[in-house]
Scaffold this active site. Structure first.
Site, PDB file in Angstrom:
ATOM      1  NE  ARG A   1      -3.397  -0.020   2.864  1.00 19.92           N
ATOM      2  CZ  ARG A   1      -3.777  -0.287   4.125  1.00 19.92           C
ATOM      3  NH1 ARG A   1      -3.526   0.564   5.076  1.00 19.92           N
ATOM      4  NH2 ARG A   1      -4.396  -1.412   4.397  1.00 19.92           N
TER       5      ARG A   1
ATOM      6  CB  SER B   1      -8.214  -1.032   2.547  1.00 20.15           C
ATOM      7  OG  SER B   1      -9.054  -1.522   3.562  1.00 20.15           O
ATOM      8  CG  HIS B   2      -9.631   1.830   5.979  1.00 14.69           C
ATOM      9  ND1 HIS B   2      -8.914   0.647   5.971  1.00 14.69           N
ATOM     10  CD2 HIS B   2      -8.968   2.668   6.793  1.00 14.69           C
ATOM     11  CE1 HIS B   2      -7.871   0.779   6.775  1.00 14.69           C
ATOM     12  NE2 HIS B   2      -7.880   1.992   7.282  1.00 14.69           N
TER      13      HIS B   2
ATOM     14  CE  LYS C   1      -6.886  -5.182   1.993  1.00 15.70           C
ATOM     15  NZ  LYS C   1      -8.198  -5.030   2.650  1.00 15.70           N
TER      16      LYS C   1
ATOM     17  CG  ASP D   1     -13.349  -1.895   4.661  1.00 13.51           C
ATOM     18  OD1 ASP D   1     -14.021  -2.687   3.979  1.00 13.51           O
ATOM     19  OD2 ASP D   1     -12.120  -1.985   4.799  1.00 13.51           O
TER      20      ASP D   1
ATOM     21  CG  ASP E   1     -11.121  -3.535   0.898  1.00 17.15           C
ATOM     22  OD1 ASP E   1     -11.501  -3.120   2.010  1.00 17.15           O
ATOM     23  OD2 ASP E   1     -10.234  -4.387   0.770  1.00 17.15           O
TER      24      ASP E   1
ATOM     25  CG  ASP F   1     -11.483  -6.220   3.806  1.00 12.00           C
ATOM     26  OD1 ASP F   1     -11.815  -5.108   4.270  1.00 12.00           O
ATOM     27  OD2 ASP F   1     -10.322  -6.482   3.437  1.00 12.00           O
ATOM     28  NE  ARG F   2     -11.393  -2.408   7.886  1.00  7.27           N
ATOM     29  CZ  ARG F   2     -11.526  -1.263   8.548  1.00  7.27           C
ATOM     30  NH1 ARG F   2     -11.816  -1.255   9.835  1.00  7.27           N
ATOM     31  NH2 ARG F   2     -11.370  -0.119   7.923  1.00  7.27           N
TER      32      ARG F   2
ATOM     33  CG  HIS G   1     -10.735  -7.770   8.800  1.00  8.89           C
ATOM     34  ND1 HIS G   1     -10.678  -7.779   7.425  1.00  8.89           N
ATOM     35  CD2 HIS G   1      -9.917  -6.763   9.190  1.00  8.89           C
ATOM     36  CE1 HIS G   1      -9.854  -6.827   7.009  1.00  8.89           C
ATOM     37  NE2 HIS G   1      -9.378  -6.194   8.064  1.00  8.89           N
TER      38      HIS G   1
HETATM   39 ZN   LIG Z   1     -10.874  -3.323   3.879  1.00  6.25          ZN
END
Ligand SMILES: [Zn+2]
Length: 460
Positions: A18, A106-107, A116, A240, A242, A244-245, A327
């Protein structure tokens, strides 16, 4: 022609790659990630890599460069398209790919991006990510020329999510995609679930115009709380950037943090699969671990970090795991990766079948008082040393310490945690007690131990 490439040292992180676009990361890095990761896949005997990308403005170009790199070392690329990270994970299973790469920041703010990765069905992290830097620096790439094809999995993904929905009464649900990559999938899912649905910020927009797509920060849930209240919803869910949360609130606008949601998920799974192991990270409330045991499960406290949790889950064959960061991993009926839309489907099902409100379920949880996760800056060079010093002093004092990840200290009042972040120059703390007076004592003790290492306790 060789393609030696040096990554900015800050971008190869513990769990992902990242950086800030055109400052620390760019398309040349994406090509190098493709070449080096493709080389690792080839060494493992694989040749098919699924790739996906999130809604950031820079993501399509980064995905194209990644694809170029992968193909140049002999990988066949399967493009699953734009969507949340878990859709890419699903694509690896559905397309029987040997690996997957998701282009996502992501966020993080709009100018961030990264990757990822998944090798086989396992997370790709730690030393394996560092190794990509070594491969790129020496241009020790595999050889070959691969092809690429569009292999959209969106419809199959939505069908798969819906196939585990079990509900009785229809609920009234508010959803907030935060303009993240989950938007389209969230709309498709909500349209096919029974009940009434209020959808917020469903347009995918990489500038995140309404609020930051991070549901663990309560300020980002204000819009969802208002919509839940105004539409008399039974509950609200948020995601979030992407997907995943997960974040969730009850009909009274109160947040249910991930360790509270985990009590519900664990209850459902343990009623069908008694005696199974359920994993949560060291930041989780003791209420969760106690409830898992009370409901007939084996609670397992493990290190924070989604890749570490995923690896432990595979090792112990746990049907469920979760982290305070939101997650949640279902291996019960599902694949064991962190998919917030899937968690939402299971949550809505649980509330629907309970015959009562999420607020009523929440009110039955044993009451505790705790701090949120407290994060404070600390020199990178000192962060692990400070935790180690505290651990030694605790050990001399004969304290009851779990040191699986930092120190989690149990006292008659409750517990406090101090750990070093694996990804930032940050120390993380949390305290939890049965009452306010106990919480004050725990905060005081934490503050004293920090002080002895020359660190001032931040105001909580
Ligand atoms: Zn995420």
């Amino acid at each position: 022609m060789a393609f030696e490439h040096r990554f900015d040292p800050t971008i190869l992180r513990e769990y992902d790659i990242r950086g800030v676009m055109d400052k620390t990361i760019g398309e040349e890095d994406a090509r190098a990630v493709g070449r080096s990761f493709g080389t690792v896949v080839a060494r493992n005997g694989g040749s098919k890599v699924a790739i996906g990308y999130d809604g950031r403005l820079s993501s399509p170009a980064m995905a194209a460069a990644l694809e170029e790199g992968l193909r140049s070392v002999g990988m066949d690329v399967l493009r699953v398209g734009r969507g949340p990270t878990p859709m890419l994970y699903f694509g690896v299973y559905a397309l029987e790919a040997d690996a997957g790469v998701m282009v996502t920041g992501s966020h993080n703010p709009p100018d961030y991006n990264g990757f990822k990765m998944m090798l086989g069905h396992g997370a790709f992290y730690g030393e394996a990510i560092a190794e990509l830097g070594t491969i790129a620096a020496s241009a020790a790439y595999a050889e070959g020329q691969g092809a690429a094809a569009d292999r959209p999995v969106f419809d199959d993904y939505i069908d798969r999510l819906l196939s585990d929905y079990r509900g009785d009464s229809s609920l009234n649900v508010a959803w907030d995609a935060g303009n993240g990559a989950v938007g389209e999938a969230m709309v498709a899912l909500a349209n096919r679930l029974p009940g009434q649905h209020t959808l917020l910020n469903e347009a995918i927009d990489g500038t995140f115009p309404n609020h930051h797509p991070d549901p663990t920060v309560e300020a980002n849930l204000e819009q969802l709380k208002a919509a839940t209240r105004d539409n008399n919803c039974d509950l609200g869910v948020a995601f979030d950037g992407d997907g995943d949360r997960i974040g969730a609130i009850d009909g009274q606008g109160r947040v249910l943090w991930a360790d509270q949601l985990m009590v519900l998920f664990a209850g459902e799974i343990l009623s069908e699969r008694p005696g199974e192991t359920i994993i949560a990270d060291v930041k989780a409330s003791s209420v969760l671990f106690d409830e898992i045991a009370r409901m007939g499960g084996k609670p397992l406290m493990w290190r924070t970090g989604h890749s570490l949790i995923k690896a432990k889950m595979r090792e112990t064959k746990a049907p469920l795991a979760g982290e305070m960061s939101g997650h949640v991993f279902f291996a019960d009926k599902y694949y064991g990766f962190d998919d917030a839309l899937y968690a939402a489907v299971r949550l809505i099902g649980i509330v629907s079948r309970s015959g009562e409100s999420l607020a009523a379920i929440r009110d039955r949880l044993p009451p505790v008082v705790n701090t949120p996760e407290i994060r404070f800056d600390c020199e990178e060079e000192r962060k692990f040393a400070i935790v180690e010093e505290v651990r030694e002093r605790l050990s001399k004092a004969g304290a009851d310490v779990n040191d699986i990840d930092g120190v989690r200290v149990s006292t008659d009042d409750g517990w406090w945690l101090l750990r070093a972040s694996n990804t930032q120059a940050v120390l993380v703390a949390r305290c939890e007690a049965k009452d306010e007076a106990g919480l004050d004592r725990l905060k005081g003790q934490l503050g004293e131990y920090l002080q002895q290492s020359g660190v001032a306790m931040p105001a909580i």
